[in-house]
Each structure stands twice: as structure tokens, then as C-alpha cells.
Design an enzyme around this catalytic site. Sequence first.
Site, PDB file in Angstrom:
ATOM      1  N   GLY A  46      -7.975  -5.629  -7.278  1.00  0.00           N
ATOM      2  CA  GLY A  46      -7.172  -5.508  -6.063  1.00  0.00           C
ATOM      3  C   GLY A  46      -8.052  -5.078  -4.900  1.00  0.00           C
ATOM      4  O   GLY A  46      -9.078  -4.435  -5.110  1.00  0.00           O
ATOM      5  N   GLN A  51     -10.319  -1.780   3.210  1.00  0.00           N
ATOM      6  CA  GLN A  51     -11.533  -1.511   2.423  1.00  0.00           C
ATOM      7  C   GLN A  51     -12.742  -2.304   2.923  1.00  0.00           C
ATOM      8  O   GLN A  51     -13.874  -2.035   2.521  1.00  0.00           O
ATOM      9  CB  GLN A  51     -11.287  -1.794   0.939  1.00  0.00           C
ATOM     10  CG  GLN A  51     -10.296  -0.813   0.319  1.00  0.00           C
ATOM     11  CD  GLN A  51     -10.072  -1.108  -1.151  1.00  0.00           C
ATOM     12  OE1 GLN A  51      -9.241  -1.932  -1.508  1.00  0.00           O
ATOM     13  NE2 GLN A  51     -10.833  -0.463  -2.012  1.00  0.00           N
ATOM     14  N   CYS A  94     -11.704   2.591  -7.988  1.00  0.00           N
ATOM     15  CA  CYS A  94     -11.465   2.031  -6.658  1.00  0.00           C
ATOM     16  C   CYS A  94     -12.802   1.536  -6.102  1.00  0.00           C
ATOM     17  O   CYS A  94     -13.807   2.225  -6.221  1.00  0.00           O
ATOM     18  CB  CYS A  94     -10.890   3.131  -5.757  1.00  0.00           C
ATOM     19  SG  CYS A  94     -10.565   2.567  -4.079  1.00  0.00           S
ATOM     20  N   LEU A  95     -12.793   0.346  -5.524  1.00  0.00           N
ATOM     21  CA  LEU A  95     -14.038  -0.208  -4.972  1.00  0.00           C
ATOM     22  C   LEU A  95     -14.580   0.645  -3.836  1.00  0.00           C
ATOM     23  O   LEU A  95     -15.748   0.559  -3.493  1.00  0.00           O
ATOM     24  CB  LEU A  95     -13.819  -1.657  -4.502  1.00  0.00           C
ATOM     25  CG  LEU A  95     -13.594  -2.691  -5.619  1.00  0.00           C
ATOM     26  CD1 LEU A  95     -13.246  -4.050  -5.019  1.00  0.00           C
ATOM     27  CD2 LEU A  95     -14.816  -2.809  -6.525  1.00  0.00           C
ATOM     28  N   HIS A 136      -1.347   1.254  -5.860  1.00  0.00           N
ATOM     29  CA  HIS A 136      -2.684   1.729  -5.468  1.00  0.00           C
ATOM     30  C   HIS A 136      -3.082   1.096  -4.124  1.00  0.00           C
ATOM     31  O   HIS A 136      -3.544   1.787  -3.213  1.00  0.00           O
ATOM     32  CB  HIS A 136      -3.674   1.342  -6.577  1.00  0.00           C
ATOM     33  CG  HIS A 136      -5.120   1.646  -6.279  1.00  0.00           C
ATOM     34  ND1 HIS A 136      -5.900   2.430  -7.099  1.00  0.00           N
ATOM     35  CD2 HIS A 136      -5.934   1.228  -5.275  1.00  0.00           C
ATOM     36  CE1 HIS A 136      -7.128   2.502  -6.582  1.00  0.00           C
ATOM     37  NE2 HIS A 136      -7.178   1.774  -5.482  1.00  0.00           N
ATOM     38  N   GLU A 137      -2.863  -0.212  -4.001  1.00  0.00           N
ATOM     39  CA  GLU A 137      -3.270  -0.917  -2.773  1.00  0.00           C
ATOM     40  C   GLU A 137      -2.387  -0.535  -1.581  1.00  0.00           C
ATOM     41  O   GLU A 137      -2.883  -0.400  -0.460  1.00  0.00           O
ATOM     42  CB  GLU A 137      -3.252  -2.433  -2.980  1.00  0.00           C
ATOM     43  CG  GLU A 137      -4.197  -2.949  -4.058  1.00  0.00           C
ATOM     44  CD  GLU A 137      -5.633  -2.469  -3.915  1.00  0.00           C
ATOM     45  OE1 GLU A 137      -6.076  -2.212  -2.794  1.00  0.00           O
ATOM     46  OE2 GLU A 137      -6.297  -2.338  -4.954  1.00  0.00           O
ATOM     47  N   HIS A 140      -3.610   2.491  -0.044  1.00  0.00           N
ATOM     48  CA  HIS A 140      -4.725   2.234   0.881  1.00  0.00           C
ATOM     49  C   HIS A 140      -4.208   1.952   2.295  1.00  0.00           C
ATOM     50  O   HIS A 140      -4.779   2.414   3.275  1.00  0.00           O
ATOM     51  CB  HIS A 140      -5.542   1.021   0.425  1.00  0.00           C
ATOM     52  CG  HIS A 140      -6.627   1.342  -0.561  1.00  0.00           C
ATOM     53  ND1 HIS A 140      -7.649   2.201  -0.287  1.00  0.00           N
ATOM     54  CD2 HIS A 140      -6.856   0.902  -1.826  1.00  0.00           C
ATOM     55  CE1 HIS A 140      -8.456   2.285  -1.337  1.00  0.00           C
ATOM     56  NE2 HIS A 140      -7.997   1.500  -2.294  1.00  0.00           N
TER      57      HIS A 140
HETATM   58 NI    NI Z   1      -8.769   1.167  -4.240  1.00  0.00          NI
END
Ligand code: NI
Length: 174
Positions: A46, A51, A94-95, A136-137, A140
Site C-alpha cells: 500500500g 508518502q 511502513c515504507l 493504515h493508508e 497516512h
Molecule cells: Ni505506511
Amino acid sequence: MTIKKLITVPDELLRKKSQNIEKVSTDEKKLIKDLFETMYHHKGIGLAAIQVGIPKKIIVLDVMQKDDKKNPLCFINPVVKKIGNEKSKYEEGCLSIPNTFIEIERPKTCIVEYVDIDGKKKIMECDGLLSTCIQHEINHLDGKLIIDFLSKLKKDLIIKKLSKTKRNTDRIIV
Ligand code: NI
């Protein structure tokens, strides 16, 4: 398509609230393609536009990624309309927060309202991994990160560690 540069903690931009999209224009469509490219490149399941430093309410997901079987999903202006009572737990990474995994309990099911790439309003019932991933997204988009689920002490330790890592990467001795 372009692989975009990911921003990581402690970049304050990750705390910014993303803006709704009024109309899905060619700019947004290009951004969505780039987000998929960036997500697949980094082997994430995701990615939110913020991000890569763009505060627009766009999320891309693919929770089915196995070999060549891809199931790309894109959500514009996503909103959780309803959550189920049952919970499920995953170790989430998480990226934007390298090498950090945190066990988080979230509603196992949720109903999400969103706009698709053609500008159409849609509703999706999400379960299990998809439910966790989309929550989660959406976090963000609100400027919320998985480290916010931890105590302040643990959270500060992680931020401190990541801040150091970042400095060391830029340091060179010639
Ligand atoms: Ni993330």
C-alpha cells in the site's frame, strides 16, 4: 511512469493532512500510475500520495501480490463509513519508517466509501489484510503513522534512531 522518491520519518510532511480531490484530472491519473510503480518497486502492499510528498487524498493498494498475479486498487478521497466489532492483528511495517514493525490491532472489517480513477463514487467492504491495509493508508492521509500506536517513550526512541540513520547516510569521508 516514474518511481517517486519516498519520504521517511522524521520528515514533517508525513504529518500533513491530505486534501480532497475535486476532479480526477490527467495529473492525478499520472500520479496514480507513479504511485503503483513506486509501491511495486519497493515491494509494499500500500502507498499513500503523501508518502511521496504530495498531500492529496490518493491511496494505492495491492494485497494480492504474488508472482505475476496483480490486483491493483486505487482509492481517491477514501472514508471509513463503518467498522465491524471483530478485531484482527498484524505486524505492520511502513515504507516511510524503515526497518520498523509494530503489532497493531484494528477492526477486522470496514466499509469504505471512495471515488475511483474514473471519478465514480464507490463503496467497498473490506476484510482482513485489505481492511488493515486501507485503514493504515487512510491514517497516512490524516497524518497519522504506525508509531503513534506506541507509547511516547518507544515512539521517541524510534524517531531518534531513524533520525541518526538518516544523518549517517548523508555523511561521507573522502
Ligand atoms: Ni505506511
